[in-house]
Motif scaffolding. Structure first.
Motif, short mmCIF file in Angstrom:
data_model
loop_
_atom_site.label_atom_id
_atom_site.label_comp_id
_atom_site.label_asym_id
_atom_site.label_seq_id
_atom_site.Cartn_x
_atom_site.Cartn_y
_atom_site.Cartn_z
N LYS A 96 43.97 35.56 40.22
CA LYS A 96 43.19 33.90 41.09
C LYS A 96 43.46 34.77 42.58
O LYS A 96 44.50 34.20 43.46
CB LYS A 96 45.25 33.81 40.43
N ASP A 97 42.57 35.32 42.66
CA ASP A 97 42.52 36.48 43.77
C ASP A 97 41.29 35.59 45.43
O ASP A 97 41.18 36.08 45.91
CB ASP A 97 42.40 38.03 43.58
N GLY A 98 40.58 34.35 44.64
CA GLY A 98 40.28 33.76 44.79
C GLY A 98 38.72 33.87 44.93
O GLY A 98 38.13 33.40 45.03
N VAL A 99 38.52 35.48 43.85
CA VAL A 99 36.80 35.98 43.24
C VAL A 99 36.58 35.80 41.98
O VAL A 99 37.74 35.61 41.38
CB VAL A 99 36.97 37.74 42.93
N GLU A 100 35.25 34.53 42.34
CA GLU A 100 34.68 34.11 41.24
C GLU A 100 34.08 34.88 39.71
O GLU A 100 32.69 34.83 39.70
CB GLU A 100 34.24 33.06 40.77
N LYS A 101 34.52 35.64 39.56
CA LYS A 101 33.84 37.01 38.07
C LYS A 101 34.33 37.18 37.28
O LYS A 101 35.92 36.81 37.70
CB LYS A 101 33.35 38.36 39.37
N PRO A 102 33.93 37.49 36.58
CA PRO A 102 35.31 37.95 35.83
C PRO A 102 35.97 39.09 35.82
O PRO A 102 34.94 39.74 36.46
CB PRO A 102 34.38 38.02 34.32
N MET A 103 36.80 39.46 34.99
CA MET A 103 37.39 40.80 34.85
C MET A 103 37.74 41.43 33.47
O MET A 103 38.01 40.68 32.76
CB MET A 103 38.97 40.42 35.46
#
Length: 149
Positions: A96-103
């Motif tokens: 939930k760090d603002g990055v809209e990329k899969p992890m």
């Protein structure tokens, strides 16, 4: 007796009609059964009758839940974020760090992206990745995961 998999799960929703609309029209699930005597709707997930999701209307004691939809690695990498945005849903990663990329959850390993339903239930698209898990690596970007290969 050997358990073959998880077939059905249920979640609480505040507004049954709004949730049925979300899960059918936005996510493409199909109505399996609407109970005429109780505020519950069962939905088919996948093709045929692979998996079932039950939506229970509960306003007084509502408790949001989490579950994941299985998807392919390719779909998560190439389509999931756009798919969610096109439906006015906000994708987010586990941190939930603002990055809209899969992890990647290195312990599994699995690739995932999250989003919420109208009631705040935390939903996820997830794909298992090939290879052995590396729990010591925690959660990381897919690009970093690829560098390990």
């Amino acid at each position: 007796m050997k358990i073959a998999g998880l077939y059905e799960t249920h979640i609480q929703v505040r507004n049954l009609e709004e949730s049925v609309n979300f899960y059918t029209k936005v996510l493409g699930l199909r109505i399996a059964y609407r109970d005429p005597s109780r505020p519950i709707v069962f939905l088919w997930v996948g093709t045929g009758k692979e998996f079932m999701l039950g939506l229970w209307q509960e306003e007084a004691n509502f408790q949001p839940r989490h579950f994941a939809f299985r998807a392919s690695r390719e779909d998560i990498l190439n389509y999931a974020v756009d798919y969610l945005r096109e439906r006015d849903l906000k994708p987010y990663n586990f941190l939930k760090d603002g990055v809209e990329k899969p992890m990647v959850f290195a312990w599994m390993p699995a690739l995932a992206i999250y989003f919420n339903d109208p009631d705040g239930n935390q939903l996820e698209f997830i794909a298992l990745l090939e290879g052995e898990g590396r729990p010591e690596l925690g959660v990381m970007s897919y690009e970093d995961w690829l560098q390990l290969s």
